[in-house]
Design a protein around this motif. Structure first.
Motif, short mmCIF file in Angstrom:
data_model
loop_
_atom_site.label_atom_id
_atom_site.label_comp_id
_atom_site.label_asym_id
_atom_site.label_seq_id
_atom_site.Cartn_x
_atom_site.Cartn_y
_atom_site.Cartn_z
N LYS A 199 0.81 -1.22 0.00
CA LYS A 199 0.00 0.00 0.00
C LYS A 199 0.84 1.27 0.00
O LYS A 199 0.44 2.29 -0.58
CB LYS A 199 -0.99 0.00 1.17
CG LYS A 199 -0.37 0.00 2.55
CD LYS A 199 -1.44 -0.05 3.62
CE LYS A 199 -0.84 -0.14 5.02
NZ LYS A 199 -0.07 -1.38 5.24
N THR A 200 2.03 1.24 0.63
CA THR A 200 2.88 2.43 0.61
C THR A 200 3.41 2.67 -0.80
O THR A 200 3.44 3.81 -1.28
CB THR A 200 4.04 2.28 1.60
OG1 THR A 200 3.52 2.13 2.92
CG2 THR A 200 4.94 3.50 1.58
N SER A 222 0.52 4.05 -2.73
CA SER A 222 0.18 5.41 -2.27
C SER A 222 1.18 6.42 -2.80
O SER A 222 0.80 7.49 -3.31
CB SER A 222 0.16 5.45 -0.74
OG SER A 222 -0.82 4.59 -0.21
N ILE A 223 2.47 6.11 -2.68
CA ILE A 223 3.50 7.01 -3.17
C ILE A 223 3.40 7.18 -4.68
O ILE A 223 3.44 8.30 -5.21
CB ILE A 223 4.90 6.49 -2.77
CG1 ILE A 223 5.11 6.60 -1.27
CG2 ILE A 223 6.00 7.24 -3.52
CD1 ILE A 223 6.36 5.91 -0.78
N LYS A 225 -1.48 10.20 6.14
CA LYS A 225 -1.05 8.89 6.62
C LYS A 225 -1.81 8.57 7.88
O LYS A 225 -1.80 9.35 8.84
CB LYS A 225 0.46 8.89 6.89
CG LYS A 225 0.98 7.62 7.56
CD LYS A 225 0.81 6.38 6.68
CE LYS A 225 1.28 5.13 7.42
NZ LYS A 225 1.09 3.91 6.63
N ASP A 253 3.28 7.68 12.15
CA ASP A 253 4.31 7.32 11.19
C ASP A 253 4.95 8.60 10.65
O ASP A 253 4.24 9.53 10.26
CB ASP A 253 3.69 6.51 10.04
CG ASP A 253 4.72 5.96 9.08
OD1 ASP A 253 5.34 6.76 8.36
OD2 ASP A 253 4.90 4.73 9.03
N ASP A 264 6.84 7.08 6.18
CA ASP A 264 5.94 7.06 5.03
C ASP A 264 5.42 8.46 4.73
O ASP A 264 5.27 8.85 3.57
CB ASP A 264 4.75 6.12 5.30
CG ASP A 264 5.14 4.65 5.28
OD1 ASP A 264 6.33 4.35 5.06
OD2 ASP A 264 4.26 3.80 5.50
N TRP A 269 7.88 10.40 2.66
CA TRP A 269 7.88 10.01 1.26
C TRP A 269 6.63 10.51 0.54
O TRP A 269 6.69 10.93 -0.64
CB TRP A 269 8.00 8.49 1.14
CG TRP A 269 9.41 8.00 1.33
CD1 TRP A 269 9.92 7.37 2.42
CD2 TRP A 269 10.48 8.11 0.39
NE1 TRP A 269 11.25 7.09 2.22
CE2 TRP A 269 11.62 7.53 0.98
CE3 TRP A 269 10.59 8.65 -0.89
CZ2 TRP A 269 12.85 7.47 0.33
CZ3 TRP A 269 11.81 8.59 -1.54
CH2 TRP A 269 12.92 8.01 -0.94
N LEU A 270 5.49 10.49 1.21
CA LEU A 270 4.27 11.01 0.61
C LEU A 270 4.38 12.50 0.32
O LEU A 270 3.87 13.00 -0.69
CB LEU A 270 3.07 10.74 1.53
CG LEU A 270 2.64 9.28 1.65
CD1 LEU A 270 1.67 9.10 2.82
CD2 LEU A 270 2.00 8.80 0.35
N GLU A 282 -3.24 7.06 3.16
CA GLU A 282 -2.64 5.73 3.27
C GLU A 282 -2.94 5.16 4.65
O GLU A 282 -2.65 5.78 5.67
CB GLU A 282 -1.12 5.80 3.06
CG GLU A 282 -0.48 4.42 3.14
CD GLU A 282 1.03 4.44 3.25
OE1 GLU A 282 1.60 3.40 3.63
OE2 GLU A 282 1.64 5.50 2.98
N ASN A 328 -2.72 2.01 7.67
CA ASN A 328 -1.58 1.29 8.26
C ASN A 328 -2.03 -0.11 8.69
O ASN A 328 -3.20 -0.35 8.96
CB ASN A 328 -0.95 2.06 9.41
CG ASN A 328 -1.76 2.00 10.69
OD1 ASN A 328 -2.97 1.87 10.67
ND2 ASN A 328 -1.09 2.14 11.82
#
Length: 470
Positions: free
Chosen positions: A18-19, A22-23, A40, A44, A47, A50-51, A89, A91
């Protein structure tokens, strides 16, 4: 925007992909010229970072444990207002929460936000069983809008065709994309998840490579249609930001460490400090550039273990931080920041000296020493949290405290852990003068007293101590 387009990307478990999706989705939609607001779910930082780079908009964490339901809704509405699409996103697994009831799960967040869910499913070595899994997720909890599936790690065109037909015909859920098996992840993982965005040598190339895969393999127009078809969002109150405790002319200067060693901050924590009246100044533990005059210092979490040699070699800054603490500067340190304030960190056979504010050391372990949500009772006076408060937060650390130095006594610990591990013997929150350090991370909107208290402590310091030592 009256009813912001939005989707939740969820998985069956951690590691579902999923990450990656999502990214890639954020970067692919941003490359089309859309304003993409990333969120997110859960506590976190990695992640979320990065998003942020994928979408070029700061990511926002939404957590039903750390934040009241009304605050979650208000924060989402505020951040999503100016976006063409919001990508949330999840978790862990879709229904995984902190108890048997699934409290604080991704599914719960999706219901709170009336957001359609797209399930990212690892389809390795399955066909018809995938339809059973999707059908089970669709029916498992009432009120969940399971609007689509993106299949990950598919083996070939025949595999993808069978999977798609099974899921759409037998589970009644549209397949919005099929990703192939990847020979290598453009963003590798390590002990706390993805490699830090600040340590990746080719960040933009990696993000574009992921977006290229998503553009080829996911029906972006169908994803946008799904987001735009979200049910009407209920009206919300405004985000309960703290009120200013001083005039702009009186603003104390609070430094926050942001470098490759320490960079775990919720944007809302920094915004809350600024709204409460602080002038924020970014500083580094790795650079030898002189710091400005400070009236407070915030040391967030991060990866001090990956920068231990450089942190130790910067003797001037180590000495300066210790001198500031001894001078009475209010300091708030979380996890990695706490590690830096200790005497040293032990990595395998190497010991690296650090600031020495506290007479104990930490060592990096092979397995997590504290992981998940925490609750703690404040049992000692300190500048940041009122006595008797039940504090909610989270911890995620591979380091553990070692014994105090010979001839030294353990400083007082302000927090008694009601849930979670903490530092030592079920306690957390070391105190040394105006320094508070813990493994517990907090969210400023879930601890609304914190930012005003920090600013007031900084004002008292400036009033009573004047300039910080140079």
């Amino acid at each position: 925007m009256q009813n912001p387009p939005r989707i939740v990307l969820a998985g069956l478990s951690g590691g579902s992909g999923k990450t990656f999706v999502s990214i890639g989705l954020c970067r692919a939609l941003a490359r089309q010229g859309l304003a993409v607001q990333p969120f997110k779910k859960g506590p976190d930082y990695i992640d979320a970072a990065w998003l942020f780079h994928a979408s070029r908009r700061p990511a926002c964490n939404l957590d039903p444990f750390l934040l009241d339901r009304q605050v979650v809704a208000a924060l989402f509405a505020e951040r999503a207002r100016t976006a063409d699409i919001s990508v949330i996103e999840g978790n862990r697994g879709l229904f995984d929460g902190k108890d048997v009831e699934g409290t604080c799960s991704t599914a719960e967040l999706a219901r709170q936000l009336s957001a359609p869910v797209i399930l990212v499913l690892d389809a390795t070595k399955m066909t018809r069983t995938a339809a059973a899994i999707v059908a089970g997720c669709k029916a498992f909890e009432p009120g969940l809008a399971l609007a689509g599936v993106i299949l990950n790690r598919t083996a070939g065109e025949r595999h993808r065709a069978i999977l798609t037909r099974c899921i759409e015909e037998l589970a009644g859920v549209p397949v919005l994309g099929c990703l192939p098996k990847m020979t290598a992840n453009p963003i590798p993982e390590r002990h706390m998840g993805l490699v830090s965005d600040q340590e990746h040598g080719a960040r933009e190339a990696a993000l574009d490579a992921i977006a290229d895969v998503v553009e080829r393999c996911v029906k972006l127009d169908r994803v946008l249609d799904t987001a735009r078809a979200a049910a009407p969002l209920a009206p919300t109150a405004l985000v309960p930001w703290p009120e200013r405790v001083c005039t702009p002319e009186q603003a104390p200067v609070i430094g926050y460490v942001h470098d490759a060693a320490l960079w775990f901050y919720y944007p809302e924590n920094l915004e809350a400090l600024a709204r409460a009246g602080a002038e924020l100044r970014r500083v580094s533990l790795l650079s030898d550039e002189p710091w400005p005059e400070l009236h407070g210092l915030y040391l967030g979490g991060g990866f001090p273990e990956t920068q231990a040699a450089a942190l130790s070699a910067n003797v001037g800054i180590r000495s300066h931080v210790r001198a500031l603490a001894e001078h009475g500067l209010p300091m708030y340190a979380e996890c990695g920041g706490f590690m830096y304030l200790c005497r040293a960190v032990q990595l395998d056979d190497a010991r690296h000296d650090l600031a020495g504010v506290f007479p104990l050391s930490t060592r990096l372990c092979a397995k997590p020493q504290g992981l998940g949500y925490v609750e703690a009772l404040v049992e000692a006076d300190n500048p940041f949290h009122p006595l008797g408060l039940r504090l909610s937060g989270h911890e995620f650390h591979y380091s553990a405290c070692t014994e105090t130095d010979a001839g030294s006594s353990l400083p007082p610990l302000a927090l008694r852990m009601l849930r979670g591990h903490g530092m030592l013997s079920g306690r957390d929150g070391l105190l040394a003068g105006n320094v508070f350090a813990s493994y517990t991370h907090i969210h400023a909107l879930g601890a609304p007293h914190w930012a005003p208290a920090f600013v007031r402590a900084a004002l008292r310091f400036r009033s009573g101590h004047g300039a910080t030592p140079g």
